[in-house]
Design a protein around this motif. Sequence first.
Motif, PDB file in Angstrom:
ATOM      1  N   LEU A  81     -30.507 -14.187 -45.114  1.00  0.00           N
ATOM      2  CA  LEU A  81     -30.536 -12.816 -45.619  1.00  0.00           C
ATOM      3  C   LEU A  81     -31.094 -11.850 -44.577  1.00  0.00           C
ATOM      4  N   ILE A  82     -32.154 -12.258 -43.887  1.00  0.00           N
ATOM      5  CA  ILE A  82     -32.748 -11.385 -42.873  1.00  0.00           C
ATOM      6  C   ILE A  82     -31.719 -11.032 -41.806  1.00  0.00           C
ATOM      7  N   ARG A  83     -31.049 -12.034 -41.292  1.00  0.00           N
ATOM      8  CA  ARG A  83     -30.082 -11.794 -40.215  1.00  0.00           C
ATOM      9  C   ARG A  83     -28.871 -11.007 -40.714  1.00  0.00           C
ATOM     10  N   ALA A  84     -28.377 -11.372 -41.914  1.00  0.00           N
ATOM     11  CA  ALA A  84     -27.194 -10.691 -42.446  1.00  0.00           C
ATOM     12  C   ALA A  84     -27.494  -9.240 -42.799  1.00  0.00           C
ATOM     13  N   GLN A  85     -28.661  -8.981 -43.393  1.00  0.00           N
ATOM     14  CA  GLN A  85     -28.971  -7.621 -43.795  1.00  0.00           C
ATOM     15  C   GLN A  85     -29.262  -6.728 -42.599  1.00  0.00           C
ATOM     16  N   ARG A  86     -29.737  -7.304 -41.516  1.00  0.00           N
ATOM     17  CA  ARG A  86     -29.899  -6.518 -40.298  1.00  0.00           C
ATOM     18  C   ARG A  86     -28.543  -6.072 -39.763  1.00  0.00           C
ATOM     19  N   GLU A  87     -27.560  -6.960 -39.811  1.00  0.00           N
ATOM     20  CA  GLU A  87     -26.226  -6.580 -39.327  1.00  0.00           C
ATOM     21  C   GLU A  87     -25.591  -5.535 -40.241  1.00  0.00           C
ATOM     22  N   ILE A  88     -25.806  -5.669 -41.553  1.00  0.00           N
ATOM     23  CA  ILE A  88     -25.283  -4.672 -42.486  1.00  0.00           C
ATOM     24  C   ILE A  88     -25.939  -3.321 -42.232  1.00  0.00           C
ATOM     25  N   THR A  89     -27.245  -3.342 -41.939  1.00  0.00           N
ATOM     26  CA  THR A  89     -27.940  -2.093 -41.622  1.00  0.00           C
ATOM     27  C   THR A  89     -27.366  -1.448 -40.378  1.00  0.00           C
ATOM     28  N   ARG A  90     -26.981  -2.262 -39.400  1.00  0.00           N
ATOM     29  CA  ARG A  90     -26.349  -1.712 -38.202  1.00  0.00           C
ATOM     30  C   ARG A  90     -24.977  -1.111 -38.534  1.00  0.00           C
ATOM     31  N   LEU A  91     -24.267  -1.729 -39.453  1.00  0.00           N
ATOM     32  CA  LEU A  91     -22.958  -1.222 -39.850  1.00  0.00           C
ATOM     33  C   LEU A  91     -23.089   0.060 -40.663  1.00  0.00           C
ATOM     34  N   HIS A  95     -26.303   1.887 -46.883  1.00  0.00           N
ATOM     35  CA  HIS A  95     -25.788   1.037 -47.957  1.00  0.00           C
ATOM     36  C   HIS A  95     -26.852   0.797 -49.031  1.00  0.00           C
ATOM     37  N   GLU A  96     -26.554   1.232 -50.270  1.00  0.00           N
ATOM     38  CA  GLU A  96     -27.532   1.167 -51.355  1.00  0.00           C
ATOM     39  C   GLU A  96     -27.858  -0.260 -51.759  1.00  0.00           C
ATOM     40  N   ASP A  97     -26.835  -1.103 -51.923  1.00  0.00           N
ATOM     41  CA  ASP A  97     -27.083  -2.486 -52.318  1.00  0.00           C
ATOM     42  C   ASP A  97     -27.917  -3.221 -51.277  1.00  0.00           C
ATOM     43  N   ASN A  98     -27.731  -2.879 -50.013  1.00  0.00           N
ATOM     44  CA  ASN A  98     -28.453  -3.568 -48.943  1.00  0.00           C
ATOM     45  C   ASN A  98     -29.955  -3.328 -49.048  1.00  0.00           C
ATOM     46  N   TYR A  99     -30.355  -2.075 -49.269  1.00  0.00           N
ATOM     47  CA  TYR A  99     -31.795  -1.826 -49.315  1.00  0.00           C
ATOM     48  C   TYR A  99     -32.410  -2.316 -50.626  1.00  0.00           C
ATOM     49  N   TYR A 100     -31.635  -2.313 -51.713  1.00  0.00           N
ATOM     50  CA  TYR A 100     -32.150  -2.885 -52.963  1.00  0.00           C
ATOM     51  C   TYR A 100     -32.410  -4.378 -52.807  1.00  0.00           C
ATOM     52  N   LEU A 101     -31.448  -5.095 -52.219  1.00  0.00           N
ATOM     53  CA  LEU A 101     -31.618  -6.534 -52.008  1.00  0.00           C
ATOM     54  C   LEU A 101     -32.772  -6.815 -51.053  1.00  0.00           C
ATOM     55  N   ALA A 102     -32.853  -6.042 -49.985  1.00  0.00           N
ATOM     56  CA  ALA A 102     -33.913  -6.266 -49.003  1.00  0.00           C
ATOM     57  C   ALA A 102     -35.289  -6.088 -49.638  1.00  0.00           C
ATOM     58  N   ASN A 103     -35.440  -5.064 -50.464  1.00  0.00           N
ATOM     59  CA  ASN A 103     -36.741  -4.832 -51.086  1.00  0.00           C
ATOM     60  C   ASN A 103     -37.083  -5.922 -52.095  1.00  0.00           C
ATOM     61  N   ASN A 116     -38.953  -4.243 -45.087  1.00  0.00           N
ATOM     62  CA  ASN A 116     -39.298  -2.855 -44.823  1.00  0.00           C
ATOM     63  C   ASN A 116     -38.456  -2.251 -43.710  1.00  0.00           C
ATOM     64  N   GLU A 117     -38.011  -3.079 -42.782  1.00  0.00           N
ATOM     65  CA  GLU A 117     -37.145  -2.607 -41.692  1.00  0.00           C
ATOM     66  C   GLU A 117     -35.860  -1.999 -42.253  1.00  0.00           C
ATOM     67  N   VAL A 118     -35.284  -2.647 -43.259  1.00  0.00           N
ATOM     68  CA  VAL A 118     -34.068  -2.130 -43.898  1.00  0.00           C
ATOM     69  C   VAL A 118     -34.376  -0.825 -44.639  1.00  0.00           C
ATOM     70  N   LEU A 119     -35.539  -0.776 -45.310  1.00  0.00           N
ATOM     71  CA  LEU A 119     -35.920   0.428 -46.043  1.00  0.00           C
ATOM     72  C   LEU A 119     -36.115   1.619 -45.108  1.00  0.00           C
ATOM     73  N   ARG A 120     -36.720   1.383 -43.955  1.00  0.00           N
ATOM     74  CA  ARG A 120     -36.932   2.491 -43.013  1.00  0.00           C
ATOM     75  C   ARG A 120     -35.595   3.083 -42.560  1.00  0.00           C
ATOM     76  N   ALA A 121     -34.620   2.217 -42.324  1.00  0.00           N
ATOM     77  CA  ALA A 121     -33.293   2.713 -41.934  1.00  0.00           C
ATOM     78  C   ALA A 121     -32.657   3.506 -43.068  1.00  0.00           C
ATOM     79  N   ALA A 122     -32.845   3.048 -44.309  1.00  0.00           N
ATOM     80  CA  ALA A 122     -32.276   3.750 -45.462  1.00  0.00           C
ATOM     81  C   ALA A 122     -32.927   5.115 -45.666  1.00  0.00           C
TER      82      ALA A 122
END
Length: 278
Positions: A81-91, A95-103, A116-122
């Motif tokens: 999840l960490i690696r996949a969600q980082r790539e989604i954040t780059r894309l 993305h709303e679902d991405n930050y909900y899942l990350a949190n 939190n890295e995903v949240l900061r990008a959001a």
Amino acid sequence: MHKHHSLLLSASAFCLFVILAIFSAQQPNAITPPSFDDRVVVPASLLTILHGGDRFLAADLEIIRLSATGMDDRGVDTGFLIRAQREITRLNPCHEDNYYLANGLLTWGGAVEQGNEVLRAAIQCRFWDEIPPFFYGMNLSFFQRKNEEAARVLEIGAARSAQNAVTMRKLAIMLRTEQFADERLALNYLVQQRDSATDPKLRDMLDKRVIRLQGLIYLREAQRRYEAEQGPLTDLQQLITQGIVAELPTDPLRLGYEMRNGRIELKKLKIAGMEEQP
């Protein structure tokens, strides 16, 4: 002729895929360590090419894939999840679902900084959305005890909100004066996340985090009772030997609890090559 053209196009696309995959594998990557080679996560640049240059479509399809394969009855594949969600954040950092899942699954599953890295990008991308600042502000306070920074982030959320501005500004003031039991507030919003989840698997995973947080609240209450009678608590086993609790609560995530700077805290996930820096 058309068949030959389609075949040539498919072969060319396949060759491009192989070349880019080999090139990516040979490049140094300071974020994703080589120890994580059990499941394939395709780099954002390659995903964009494979989806005809549409990075938003690539992000949508990738979040669907990891939602379906990143968690099952055994639990959450956190490294994946960490690696996949980082790539989604780059894309698509919006993305709303991405930050909900990350949190819900990373931050509250022990991978605090990675979620939190995903949240900061959001927060940066979704300039209209009050939820990422709210999530991030609560995480800063609860996990990292950075109340001043948490209050600043909550005020960002308040400036974006039409209905919850007063509530978030009040929370910011309370954080600065440290006048509320943050673990109970954290429990309330985690319960709301669980109850609003429509995916049964996601709801079950969030329920495990609710139970974990309830265990922390139980232990902190026990710590207060112990210290009122015995002085500072230095080891969780003292709660049992002194008869304050019969046994330590079971953490569904199997991470457990620990004493840190005189306070009982949730244990964080230890991921080789991705440990949170002090």
